[in-house]
Design a protein around this motif. Structure first.
Motif, short mmCIF file in Angstrom:
data_model
loop_
_atom_site.label_atom_id
_atom_site.label_comp_id
_atom_site.label_asym_id
_atom_site.label_seq_id
_atom_site.Cartn_x
_atom_site.Cartn_y
_atom_site.Cartn_z
N ILE A 162 84.51 31.57 39.53
CA ILE A 162 85.20 32.71 40.17
C ILE A 162 84.68 33.97 39.49
O ILE A 162 84.84 34.13 38.27
N PHE A 163 84.07 34.85 40.25
CA PHE A 163 83.41 36.00 39.63
C PHE A 163 84.38 37.16 39.42
O PHE A 163 85.03 37.62 40.36
N ILE A 164 84.46 37.62 38.19
CA ILE A 164 85.19 38.84 37.86
C ILE A 164 84.16 39.80 37.27
O ILE A 164 83.43 39.43 36.34
N PRO A 165 84.02 41.01 37.82
CA PRO A 165 83.00 41.91 37.29
C PRO A 165 83.26 42.27 35.84
O PRO A 165 84.40 42.25 35.38
N ARG A 166 82.18 42.57 35.11
CA ARG A 166 82.29 42.95 33.70
C ARG A 166 81.12 43.87 33.36
O ARG A 166 80.02 43.69 33.87
N LEU A 167 81.37 44.84 32.52
CA LEU A 167 80.30 45.73 32.06
C LEU A 167 80.22 45.74 30.54
O LEU A 167 79.16 45.56 29.97
N CYS A 168 81.36 45.91 29.88
CA CYS A 168 81.30 45.94 28.41
C CYS A 168 81.38 44.55 27.81
O CYS A 168 80.88 44.31 26.71
N TRP A 169 81.97 43.60 28.52
CA TRP A 169 82.12 42.25 27.96
C TRP A 169 80.79 41.50 28.02
O TRP A 169 80.04 41.59 28.99
N HIS A 170 80.51 40.76 26.96
CA HIS A 170 79.34 39.88 26.93
C HIS A 170 79.75 38.64 26.15
O HIS A 170 80.41 38.74 25.11
N PRO A 171 79.35 37.45 26.64
CA PRO A 171 79.84 36.23 26.00
C PRO A 171 79.51 36.09 24.53
O PRO A 171 80.20 35.38 23.80
N GLN A 172 78.45 36.77 24.06
CA GLN A 172 78.05 36.62 22.66
C GLN A 172 78.53 37.76 21.77
O GLN A 172 78.15 37.81 20.61
N LEU A 173 79.30 38.68 22.33
CA LEU A 173 79.75 39.83 21.54
C LEU A 173 81.27 39.90 21.50
O LEU A 173 81.95 39.26 22.32
N SER A 174 81.79 40.70 20.55
CA SER A 174 83.25 40.86 20.48
C SER A 174 83.75 41.61 21.71
O SER A 174 82.97 42.24 22.43
N VAL A 175 85.04 41.53 21.93
CA VAL A 175 85.64 42.18 23.11
C VAL A 175 85.90 43.65 22.78
O VAL A 175 86.58 43.96 21.81
N GLU A 223 63.14 23.34 36.17
CA GLU A 223 62.48 22.36 35.30
C GLU A 223 62.73 22.69 33.83
O GLU A 223 62.99 21.83 33.01
N ALA A 224 62.66 24.01 33.55
CA ALA A 224 62.88 24.42 32.17
C ALA A 224 64.29 24.08 31.72
O ALA A 224 64.50 23.58 30.62
N TYR A 225 65.27 24.31 32.60
CA TYR A 225 66.64 24.00 32.22
C TYR A 225 66.86 22.51 32.04
O TYR A 225 67.64 22.08 31.22
N ALA A 226 66.12 21.72 32.84
CA ALA A 226 66.30 20.27 32.77
C ALA A 226 65.89 19.73 31.41
O ALA A 226 66.42 18.73 30.96
N THR A 227 64.95 20.39 30.76
CA THR A 227 64.44 19.84 29.50
C THR A 227 64.91 20.63 28.30
O THR A 227 64.65 20.26 27.18
N ALA A 228 65.58 21.74 28.53
CA ALA A 228 65.93 22.62 27.40
C ALA A 228 67.39 22.47 27.01
O ALA A 228 68.23 22.15 27.84
N SER A 229 67.66 22.68 25.74
CA SER A 229 69.04 22.89 25.35
C SER A 229 69.38 24.29 25.85
O SER A 229 68.50 25.05 26.20
N PRO A 230 70.68 24.67 25.94
CA PRO A 230 71.00 25.96 26.53
C PRO A 230 70.15 27.07 25.91
O PRO A 230 70.03 27.14 24.69
N PRO A 231 69.52 27.90 26.74
CA PRO A 231 68.61 28.90 26.18
C PRO A 231 69.34 29.90 25.30
O PRO A 231 70.48 30.24 25.55
N LEU A 232 68.64 30.34 24.26
CA LEU A 232 69.24 31.33 23.38
C LEU A 232 69.27 32.67 24.08
O LEU A 232 68.35 33.02 24.81
N PRO A 233 70.34 33.46 23.88
CA PRO A 233 70.43 34.72 24.62
C PRO A 233 69.59 35.83 24.03
O PRO A 233 69.47 36.89 24.62
N TRP A 234 69.01 35.64 22.83
CA TRP A 234 68.22 36.70 22.21
C TRP A 234 66.82 36.18 21.88
O TRP A 234 66.63 34.98 21.68
#
Ligand code: FES
Length: 512
Positions: free
Chosen positions: A28-41, A284-295
């Motif tokens: 369910i999509f909720i828009p976000r601009l300042c929020w990022h999953p790897q950063l503080s709120v 294909e990349a996702y099939a063989t990779a662990s979750p990609p690093l965000p940085w």
């Protein structure tokens, strides 16, 4: 596990989750601009508002904890009105210069404007002007008129790269992102600084090397692996889409068609916009990779400098260009005569290439793994985030195949096969013939008895295994130049000829 209801649908949540995270998890999509999953709120953009059923006001979902029986609406009339008002506010002083903005085509603010507002500014006041090109560093420019002060960049430098290089100065509509100064590091000294360009949801932070160079809709992202160190981060390499290749035969246009326009972490451009999904061609990349690093680090962004060095494009015998078949025949003769041949294995070779070498030629050779690229004088050698001291992407797998022994030439070495860069030819035994496989132009190419011009990773598919054992795929971005062969092709051809030779002339083939 508290059960919550989003738009009437029940979901089991984890106690530490926020409403926005639960919504994300269930599509369910909720828009976000300042929020990022790897950063503080930070909770400062207010675009992620939802309405708790029965309440007459809205609240931000990025900082709303879940609780048993919580019922939220993500698309009520009140929510829509607030989102629209928020978009009006966020674009109050925005110059709406999308036509010249590098972020156009992948700008979250642009997409949200269409999705949640769609109307011109209702403000009758003149917009507050601000700095258009503020050089935050050698690599990054800041357009303060486009900045919405989400502070993702500030939080990244504080929480992830730990350089503390950025801060917010002034107040109200005079607020600007600026170098923090004082004892903080400069952004120029932050080896992860370019991640703030990806993090910026608008066109405020821009890469100076990519500035006004391309429009993103002409580009295609091909999943790949950063070869800059043994971490092997998952990346997207951006280059011209086949349908947008320049047709001009001029060298400049042809160079552009084969150029790496930019490099980003795999899937970094996704997540903020409605309907965002991992890029379809990266399946294909996702099939063989662990979750990609965000940085990724800045060295990964600069891969063009590494991979677009002048190339060698023809096989040679003692510096004289020859057809590939002639070079193969000459190399086969050298291998056939040798009683104690030594092979130096490339730590930039893919898993597939290593396997082919092991299957074809390795039984005849004493093999050592070499380091193709030592750390450069000006680069960060190692840190506790991503950067590793070994600057070769597949050293781990190569050593699994061919061992850890340090290179020492046996006294009776009578042939040296060098695969890839990084070998000091002055250390080779004197007078011993050399077979050399290299992708780039180098004076040593012409000195080898037999030389093969081989492909680089952007011209073929393969896999690298990083130091943790994670296998990641890379796919081709460009066709190989004429005269260039894949190393696998060369080894197969040498093995086929050697096998034929062994049948007709047993005495000539010596197996150590
Ligand atoms: Fe929630 Fe910005 S995303 S306030």
């Amino acid at each position: 596990m508290p059960r919550i209801f989003i738009d009437g649908q029940p979901f089991d949540a984890r106690t530490e989750q926020t409403v926005l995270q639960v919504a994300d998890e269930h599509g369910i999509f909720i828009p976000r601009l300042c929020w990022h999953p790897q950063l503080s709120v930070a909770g400062n953009c207010r675009i992620c508002v939802v309405q708790v059923e029965g309440r007459s006001w809205v609240e931000i979902s990025c900082n709303m904890p879940v609780s048993e029986g919580l019922k939220v609406l993500t698309d009520s009339e009140l929510v829509r009105a607030h989102r629209k008002a928020t978009m009006q506010f966020l674009t109050l002083n925005h110059p709406v210069d999308c036509g010249i903005c590098d972020k156009a085509g992948e700008c979250t603010l642009q997409d949200y404007h269409v999705a949640f507002n769609g109307e011109p500014s209702i403000s009758a006041e003149p917009k507050v002007a601000s700095t258009k090109f503020y050089a935050l560093s050698e690599r990054i420019t800041l357009d303060n008129e486009r900045c919405i002060l989400c502070t993702r960049c500030v939080r990244f430098t504080r929480e992830v790269s730990k350089s503390h290089a950025l801060g917010v100065q002034e107040r109200g509509d005079h607020s600007v992102i600026r170098p923090a100064g004082g004892s903080a590091k400069k952004l120029d000294d932050d080896p992860y600084s370019d991640n703030i360009v990806d993090l910026c949801p608008v066109g405020a932070l821009l890469s100076r090397s990519f500035l006004h160079r391309d429009r993103v809709w002409y580009l295609k992202a091909t999943p790949s692996v950063c070869p800059g160190c043994e971490r092997g981060c998952a990346i997207d390499i951006w280059h011209r889409k086949p349908e947008w290749l320049l047709r001009s035969p001029t060298p400049g246009a042809q160079r552009e068609n084969r150029a790496i326009a930019r490099v980003t972490p795999l899937g970094a451009q996704h997540g903020d916009r409605p309907g965002d999904v991992p890029s379809p061609h990266s399946a294909e990349a996702y099939a063989t990779a662990s979750p990609p690093l965000p940085w990724i680090c800045n060295k990964g962004r600069d891969l063009a400098g590494l991979l677009e060095r002048p190339r060698s494009t023809a096989a040679m015998k003692k510096g004289r260009e020859v057809p590939l078949a002639e070079a193969v025949a000459a190399a086969r003769e050298l291998i056939g005569r040798a009683r104690r041949p030594v092979a130096l294995i490339s730590s930039w070779a893919s898993n597939e290439e290593l396997l082919t070498f092991q299957r074809t030629l390795a039984p005849r050779f004493t093999c050592f793994v070499k380091s193709d690229h030592p750390p450069a004088a000006d680069e960060t050698v190692q840190d506790d985030l991503l950067i590793r001291a070994d600057k070769n992407p597949n050293a781990h797998r190569a050593r699994e195949f061919f061992g850890h022994a340090a290179l020492t030439f046996p006294p009776d070495t009578d042939l040296v096969l060098v695969w890839g860069e990084g070998f000091d030819f002055a250390t080779a035994p004197r007078g011993v013939p050399v077979i050399f496989l290299n992708a780039y132009f180098a004076p040593e190419n012409g000195h080898a008895d037999v030389f093969f011009a081989i492909s680089v990773m952007t011209e073929r598919a393969g896999h690298y295994t990083n130091f943790e054992g994670t296998v990641r795929a890379f796919l081709p971005c460009f066709a190989k130049p004429a005269g260039v062969a894949d190393a696998e092709q060369v080894f197969e051809a040498l093995a086929a000829l050697a096998a034929a030779g062994a049948r007709s002339d047993e005495a000539a083939m010596v197996t150590p």
